[in-house]
Structures are given as structure tokens and as C-alpha cells.
Write an enzyme that holds these catalytic residues in place. Structure first.
Site, mmCIF file in Angstrom:
data_model
loop_
_atom_site.group_PDB
_atom_site.id
_atom_site.type_symbol
_atom_site.label_atom_id
_atom_site.label_comp_id
_atom_site.label_asym_id
_atom_site.label_seq_id
_atom_site.Cartn_x
_atom_site.Cartn_y
_atom_site.Cartn_z
ATOM 1 N N GLU A 124 -2.362 7.171 0.171
ATOM 2 C CA GLU A 124 -1.188 8.032 0.347
ATOM 3 C C GLU A 124 -1.384 9.450 -0.185
ATOM 4 O O GLU A 124 -0.765 9.867 -1.172
ATOM 5 C CB GLU A 124 0.043 7.369 -0.283
ATOM 6 C CG GLU A 124 0.355 6.028 0.331
ATOM 7 C CD GLU A 124 1.752 5.507 -0.028
ATOM 8 O OE1 GLU A 124 2.394 6.085 -0.906
ATOM 9 O OE2 GLU A 124 2.180 4.530 0.606
ATOM 10 N N GLU B 58 -0.034 -2.145 2.908
ATOM 11 C CA GLU B 58 1.173 -2.326 2.095
ATOM 12 C C GLU B 58 2.379 -2.484 3.015
ATOM 13 O O GLU B 58 2.510 -1.752 4.000
ATOM 14 C CB GLU B 58 1.442 -1.115 1.187
ATOM 15 C CG GLU B 58 0.494 -0.988 0.017
ATOM 16 C CD GLU B 58 0.820 0.180 -0.904
ATOM 17 O OE1 GLU B 58 2.011 0.538 -1.036
ATOM 18 O OE2 GLU B 58 -0.122 0.737 -1.469
HETATM 19 C C1 BG6 Z 1 3.390 3.097 -2.069
HETATM 20 C C2 BG6 Z 1 2.318 3.045 -3.094
HETATM 21 O O1 BG6 Z 1 3.796 4.411 -2.003
HETATM 22 O O2 BG6 Z 1 4.576 2.440 -2.296
HETATM 23 C C3 BG6 Z 1 2.484 1.987 -4.170
HETATM 24 O O3 BG6 Z 1 1.035 3.006 -2.537
HETATM 25 C C4 BG6 Z 1 3.953 1.887 -4.540
HETATM 26 O O4 BG6 Z 1 1.655 2.305 -5.241
HETATM 27 C C5 BG6 Z 1 4.717 1.463 -3.305
HETATM 28 O O5 BG6 Z 1 4.212 1.033 -5.609
HETATM 29 C C6 BG6 Z 1 6.194 1.265 -3.539
HETATM 30 O O6 BG6 Z 1 6.773 2.410 -4.087
HETATM 31 P P1 BG6 Z 1 7.591 2.341 -5.445
HETATM 32 O O7 BG6 Z 1 7.878 3.749 -5.786
HETATM 33 O O8 BG6 Z 1 8.771 1.547 -5.157
HETATM 34 O O9 BG6 Z 1 6.684 1.678 -6.448
#
Ligand code: BG6
Length: 454
Positions: free
Chosen positions: A158, A358
């Protein structure tokens, strides 16, 4: 989506799960020194994976996954940044070997949000070109130490987020204009570093695959007005194409470079960068997707200064999508079809295979009768997996699906109040307890799903 040709995975990142602060020669990372508000967990213990690693891998085996997407902690591999740290390398050797021993393909990302704080102090981190060389040295240490067994790699996780978030990259510039300029310069250096790292990768890991992990942007215009349509196109260029076009073709979208020139924010480059950027094309694209984004035109005189830096411009701003169900932690709304829409657009533009690296639902889970009944997460994962199945059935190359996250971990900004894991980690923001692992209902649901598809 059968066993042989599909990766069923689960994902984490180093600073969000490992803990082990200062242990085994680990250097200090930007994420170790960031200002975490009182009452919110930091990364020092996180999910204590550093001390639960083998137990976590045993849980992965029981879950039935054949891919583990994690990240190397730059400061565990390189200490304060300049020299390899053998103890850290040993830690990852153990992790990689244990995964392979259980039939789980290790899929590390080189740079997932943390970096040596020493570089920020010494030369401003990514603001300086020096950081490009430091990253490439670190990548080379990883390729040389792990490349004999690790064949699937992510470069930067990201870039949109990490180039903008001061507490991750250490850029605490207060002058508004200068901050914007530095954000674009840092991002340029990251693109260059990625390409130079891929160049080394080709020499060292000849039979491997590597690529960026993008924060996929599925941009909808708030209405069909030409202004909003144009705003949404601008948003696509500024939130996604500027990174992926660089990774794939070594150039920025015209609208992006024109705007940066007009503002005086276009990064400093060197003529010799061009060839490096134009070559060294990745093999795969990692897709991080949580929700779509609704965009509208900026109104005259509207103040955008409170929004994240990548929204601070006159070309587009955040809109509202009334068609999606929103929750406390998923405030843009839940949009499974967006996963399909976004991946289709990326494939048609870049023609590379993808892996969902993810995808997950944030919720303030509650431990009840010794477990977590997270049917809301099962529903979210199920709906998104269906969109992956649809994508594959239509003949698009999707290599795997790896939800966020294997286990509860420190959220990038909100500690343990919101959780994404298939496995509950018994700790709160303020009480670390023993970090006991408790599989949630979603763990058993995903286990069954994988079994049925093998
Ligand atoms: C993504 C990242 O942006 O989203 C993760 O790669 C992150 O590291 C995930 O944890 C969820 O976002 P957040 O801010 O809810 O942890």
C-alpha cells in the site's frame, strides 16, 4: 478453485503481530516510536507472535491454508538498518522452514509500513534518495537469505498509505505545501526502490515471482454529473494508477504529472531513473480490498485540509455511497461486488495474475462461551469469496485468496478495539494477559470452505 492451482491463505504483517520489541537484535522502527494515544495498544508486544510463532503455524496447518502472507520486519532483518542481523534472519528462517514443512507457501512482503527510525533521523527516510539504496540492500539480504525457499514475494504494501502516513514514514513536516511535496517525492523514491529491488530479484531468485501489493481503489462517482465523473477518474489516477502505472510501465498518468507540475510538487528525478523504471516489470499484483470509495467533485471554497493528504487537492474528494451498508468500523460501506469490479479493471489494464492479499471485516469482537461467534465476518468473507469464484469462472487469473487477518493484531491505527482475525488473541489494548489463541467461528467456517474446495 481447487487445491493444486489455488492458494487459500491468511495474512498478517510484522509490526502488527510480532511484538518482540528490542528482542534478538531488532532495531528501532518508525512504528516503535510513533505516538500512540493513551489506551491504545502499540506494536511492542502486539499479538506476541514473536513468542507464539510455532503455535501460530500449527494453527495455520489445522486451518488448512497453503499460503501464509506475512511481512519481514525491516528492523529485525537489518537491525538499525545498515548491517544484517543474524538473529532476525534466523527467526524468519525458522518461520519459513516451519511453514514449508507444513505445506504452507511463505509469501512475504518486504515493506509493510515499518522502517528503520535511524534512517528518518539520519537523512529523513524516504525523503532522501539515500533510502532507495538502503531499501535495495535490505531487499538483497532477504533475497539472498530466503530466496532459495521463498518464491513468492511482495515489494511494497500500500504505497498510497505508507507515503502519506507520517507515523509510518516519519515525515512530520508541518508546512502544508512542503508536506505534500515530500509525500510525492517519497512515493517516487519508493517506486524507484521497488524497481531496483526487482532488478536484484531477477539476478538472485531466478525462479521466483514478485510484485506490488496495492490498496485497490474501486472508485464510484457520487452521481452521473460530468463533474463527478471527472473527479472519479482523477481519483483513480491519484489513488491507484500513479502507483501501478509506475510499477508496470515506469510512468505516471498524465493528469497526475500535470497537476504535480502545476503545484510545484513534481518529484526530483534523475535521467538514469527512466530506464530502471521502464524495465523490471513485476509478475503479480497483490490486491488489498476492504471497501469501495465514492468520489465527487470539490465544491468551490471547500476545505479539504482535514482529509488524508492524498485527498487534499482540488480535483476530487470523498463522497457518500447511500447504496452500501455501513458499520462502525467499515464506514465506507460493505461492497463485495466491488472486489470483482476492481480486479477486473486491474486485469484489463495490466494483464497480470493477482492474489487477494488482504480482505476482511473489522469488528469489536466479544469472547462469549469461550469463543467468538462472528457470523458477521463469515458473511463478509463468504460474499467476497463468491466474487473471487465468479472472477475465476469468467477466466481471469486469480492465484489465491488470503484474508486479513490470520489472527487478531494491532490495527494500523486503532489498536485491538477493532479486530479482523480468524483467531481471537486474548488481550486488550491495556491488558496484555497471555495473548491466548482462540479460534473463532470464522476460523472453523474457513477451514470447512478450504476443505470443500480441495
Ligand atoms: C491495510 C493494511 O491498509 O488495511 C493493514 O495493509 C491494515 O496493515 C489493514 O491493518 C486494515 O486497516 P486498519 O487501519 O483497520 O488496521
Amino acid at each position: 478453485m481447487g487445491k493444486k492451482d489455488f492458494y487459500w491463505g491468511a495474512s498478517t504483517s510484522a509490526f502488527q503481530v510480532e511484538g518482540g520489541f528490542g528482542e534478538g537484535g531488532k532495531g528501532v522502527a518508525t512504528t516503535d516510536v510513533r505516538n500512540v494515544p493513551d489506551g491504545i495498544a502499540d506494536s511492542k508486544i502486539a499479538s506476541d507472535h514473536y513468542y507464539h510463532m510455532l503455535e501460530d503455524i500449527a494453527l495455520m496447518e489445522e486451518l488448512g491454508i497453503n499460503l501464509y502472507r506475512f511481512s519481514f520486519n525491516w528492523t529485525r532483518v537489518m537491525g538499525e538498518g545498515m548491517e544484517p542481523n543474524q538473529e532476525g534472519i534466523q527467526f524468519y528462517n525458522q518461520l519459513i522452514d516451519a511453514c514449508i514443512g507444513k505445506g504452507i507457501t511463505p509469501f512475504p512482503t518486504l515493506y509493510h509500513f515499518e522502517m528503520p527510525q535511524a534512517f528518518v533521523t539520519a537523512f529523513g527516510g524516504w525523503k532522501s534518495r539515500e533510502c532507495v539504496d538502503r531499501f535495495v540492500d535490505y531487499a538483497e539480504v532477504c533475497f539472498q537469505n530466503f530466496g532459495d525457499r521463498v518464491k513468492l514475494w511482495g515489494t511494497i504494501n500500500e504505497q498510497l498509505i505508507v507515503s502519506a502516513a507520517s507515523d509510518l514514514n516519519g515525515n512530520h513536516e508541518t508546512d502544508v505545501d512542503e508536506k505534500m511535496k515530500q509525500m510525492y517525492q517519497m512515493s517516487y523514491h519508493m517506486s524507484l526502490a521497488e524497481k531496483k529491488a526487482i532488478q536484484r530479484f531477477r539476478e538472485i531468485v531466478k525462479d521466483g515471482k514478485i510484485g506490488p501489493v496495492c490498496s485497490m481503489q474501486v472508485v464510484y462517482p457520487e452521481s452521473p454529473s460530468p463533474e463527478n465523473i471527472l473527479a472519479s477518474k482523477n481519483a483513480e489516477d491519484f489513488l491507484q494508477n500513479c502507483f501501478l502505472d509506475m510499477s508496470m510501465n515506469g510512468e505516471y498518468p498524465k493528469s497526475y504529472s500535470n497537476y504535480l507540475h502545476t503545484k510545484g510538487w513534481f518529484p526530483k528525478t534523475k535521467p538514469e531513473d527512466r530506464l530502471i523504471l521502464k524495465s523490471n516489470k513485476p509478475d503479480i499484483i497483490g490486491i488489498n480490498y476492504y471497501c469501495s470509495t465514492c468520489i465527487r467533485a470539490v465544491e468551490k471554497g471547500e476545505d479539504t485540509s482535514k482529509l488524508p493528504p492524498f485527498y487534499r487537492n482540488e480535483l476530487f474528494t470523498l463522497g457518500n455511497n447511500p447504496h452500501l451498508v455501513k458499520t462502525k468500523w467499515m464506514e465506507f460501506g460493505i461492497d463485495p461486488e466491488g472486489l470483482y469490479i476492481g480486479m477486473r479493471a486491474i486485469y484489463e489494464k495490466y494483464k497480470l495474475p493477482m492474489i487477494v492479499t488482504e480482505n476482511g471485516l473489522a469488528f469489536s469482537d466479544v469472547l462469549e462461551d469461550g469463543t467468538v461467534h462472528d457470523d458477521y465476518r463469515i458473511d463478509y468473507l463468504n460474499q467476497h469469496i463468491k466474487q473471487c469464484e465468479r472472477f475465476i469462472e469468467e477466466g481471469y487469473p486469480l492465484l489465491g485468496y488470503s484474508p486479513w487477518s490470520l489472527l487478531d493484531l494491532v490495527s494500523s491505527h486503532q489498536g485491538f478495539k477493532k479486530r479482523y482475525g480468524l483467531i481471537y488473541v486474548d488481550r486488550t489494548d491495556t491488558d496484555v494477559k497471555e495473548c491466548r489463541r482462540i479460534p473463532k467461528d470464522s476460523y472453523y467456517w474457513y477451514q470447512k470452505k478450504i476443505k470443500e474446495n480441495y
